[in-house]
Design a protein around this motif. Structure first.
Motif, mmCIF file in Angstrom:
data_model
loop_
_atom_site.group_PDB
_atom_site.id
_atom_site.type_symbol
_atom_site.label_atom_id
_atom_site.label_comp_id
_atom_site.label_asym_id
_atom_site.label_seq_id
_atom_site.Cartn_x
_atom_site.Cartn_y
_atom_site.Cartn_z
ATOM 1 N N ASP A 85 0.891 -1.190 0.080
ATOM 2 C CA ASP A 85 0.047 0.088 -0.115
ATOM 3 C C ASP A 85 0.857 1.304 0.044
ATOM 4 O OD1 ASP A 85 0.886 0.074 2.587
ATOM 5 O OD2 ASP A 85 -1.112 -0.274 3.622
ATOM 6 N N ARG A 110 -9.373 -5.292 2.923
ATOM 7 C CA ARG A 110 -7.958 -5.680 3.090
ATOM 8 C C ARG A 110 -8.000 -6.770 4.274
ATOM 9 N NH1 ARG A 110 -4.153 -1.989 6.338
ATOM 10 N NH2 ARG A 110 -5.564 -3.117 7.982
ATOM 11 N N VAL A 145 -8.493 -4.431 -10.977
ATOM 12 C CA VAL A 145 -8.571 -4.516 -9.659
ATOM 13 C C VAL A 145 -9.788 -5.403 -9.209
ATOM 14 C CG1 VAL A 145 -7.738 -2.048 -9.132
ATOM 15 C CG2 VAL A 145 -10.148 -2.594 -9.301
ATOM 16 N N SER A 146 -9.617 -5.859 -8.214
ATOM 17 C CA SER A 146 -10.740 -7.077 -7.722
ATOM 18 C C SER A 146 -11.867 -6.365 -7.188
ATOM 19 C CB SER A 146 -9.990 -7.677 -6.779
ATOM 20 O OG SER A 146 -8.900 -8.204 -7.085
ATOM 21 N N CYS A 172 -9.377 -1.328 -4.168
ATOM 22 C CA CYS A 172 -9.406 0.286 -4.742
ATOM 23 C C CYS A 172 -10.211 0.983 -4.327
ATOM 24 C CB CYS A 172 -9.173 0.019 -6.343
ATOM 25 S SG CYS A 172 -9.096 1.585 -7.209
ATOM 26 N N ALA A 193 -0.012 -2.535 -9.421
ATOM 27 C CA ALA A 193 -1.339 -3.095 -9.361
ATOM 28 C C ALA A 193 -1.461 -4.449 -9.983
ATOM 29 C CB ALA A 193 -2.363 -2.187 -9.358
ATOM 30 N N GLY A 199 -2.974 -5.764 -2.966
ATOM 31 C CA GLY A 199 -2.680 -4.630 -3.400
ATOM 32 C C GLY A 199 -3.947 -3.665 -2.656
ATOM 33 N N VAL A 254 -6.704 -6.819 -5.693
ATOM 34 C CA VAL A 254 -6.292 -5.564 -5.393
ATOM 35 C C VAL A 254 -7.803 -4.810 -4.817
ATOM 36 C CG1 VAL A 254 -5.961 -3.037 -6.387
ATOM 37 C CG2 VAL A 254 -4.425 -5.255 -6.889
ATOM 38 N N CYS A 311 0.024 -7.596 -8.316
ATOM 39 C CA CYS A 311 -0.594 -7.962 -7.146
ATOM 40 C C CYS A 311 -1.648 -9.191 -7.538
ATOM 41 C CB CYS A 311 -1.428 -7.186 -6.290
ATOM 42 S SG CYS A 311 -0.313 -5.755 -5.619
ATOM 43 N N VAL A 366 -5.020 0.276 -3.143
ATOM 44 C CA VAL A 366 -4.884 1.410 -3.931
ATOM 45 C C VAL A 366 -5.972 2.413 -3.460
ATOM 46 C CG1 VAL A 366 -4.913 2.390 -6.394
ATOM 47 C CG2 VAL A 366 -4.097 0.178 -5.858
#
Length: 261
Positions: free
Chosen positions: A54, A192, A179-180, A125, A117, A103, A123, A120, A105
């Protein structure tokens, strides 16, 4: 002690935080070297089962640092090649880490920040974050990060964003697969920690093998070789100490040995 990174160990999780908020966590040769060293140390540490990347400040990473770019403008081909190889080593170290890499973000990711990103495993975000593969605006190309970004967003989208250098939103990044999850800024930690909790419950060696499985299955043609390899992998895992312990714990309705508490 590095001023560019904050490294903290909490239980099984190694947190690696870029700490150049005044420079929008932009890369220079020193940060690249320190990030590579920090990730390798986390990989080598048996007590670190999960890695979180991060950043502090408003930006995740603005890509190349301006002062570094000024120095690079005077480099010859050999010096540029050495610099590029150092960045390539960082990306490869993160991407191939045998441990899950999360990750987080919180803000804009430009150039190499998009590459981070993409390397990873998952992620989260902030919905206010933005992304840009901005290299062509400077007459450059996103060469070193391209294998990871193309794998994340696909060749068609890469053709567009590599050439247009358009800024795209967090929602678009999720649509593309970069991103996830996208959540409000104040919910980043919640997601997270949810992932950390889920990962902490799983067999460390099984997760390492599962990561390898996902990469190879995605990249290799479906043929007899892949089928034989997958059959061999599950046979090996089933016969391993961790595999046997996991199945026994499930059947005996108890926690597996790798779960604390």
């Amino acid at each position: 002690m590095s001023e560019s990174l904050i490294i903290v160990q909490r239980g099984p999780t190694r947190f690696i935080t870029m700490n150049r908020a005044d420079r929008h966590n932009a890369f220079d040769d020193l940060l690249i070297a320190e990030l590579t060293e920090a990730f390798q140390a986390a990989i080598d540490d048996a007590d670190s089962r999960i890695i979180v990347l991060d950043a502090t400040g408003k930006s995740f990473s603005a890509g190349a640092d301006l002062n570094w770019m000024k120095r690079m403008a005077e480099y010859d081909h050999a010096q540029n090649l050495a610099d590029s190889r150092a960045l390539a080593k960082l990306m490869q170290t993160i991407d191939s880490a045998p441990k899950p890499v999360i990750g987080v973000v919180q803000g804009s990711a430009y150039g190499g920040g998009v590459g981070l990103a993409a390397c990873c495993d998952m992620v989260v975000c902030a919905d206010s974050a933005s992304f840009c593969l901005s290299e062509v605006k400077l007459g450059l190309i996103p060469a070193v990060i391209s294998p990871y970004v193309v794998r994340a967003i696909g060749g068609r989208a890469a053709r567009r964003y590599f050439q247009t250098a358009e800024t795209f939103s967090a929602a678009k990044a999720a649509e593309l697969g970069l991103v996830s999850e996208v959540v409000p800024l104040d919910q980043l930690t919640e997601v997270r920690d949810r992932w950390i909790k889920a990962l902490s419950a799983n067999g460390p060696k099984a997760m390492e093998a599962a990561k390898e499985l996902a990469v190879r299955a995605a990249e290799q043609e479906l043929n007899d070789d892949l089928r034989d390899w997958t059959a061999g992998r599950i046979a090996t895992i089933r016969a391993s100490d961790e595999g046997r312990e996991g199945v026994r714990a499930f059947l005996e309705k108890r926690k597996a040995g790798w779960i604390g508490g």
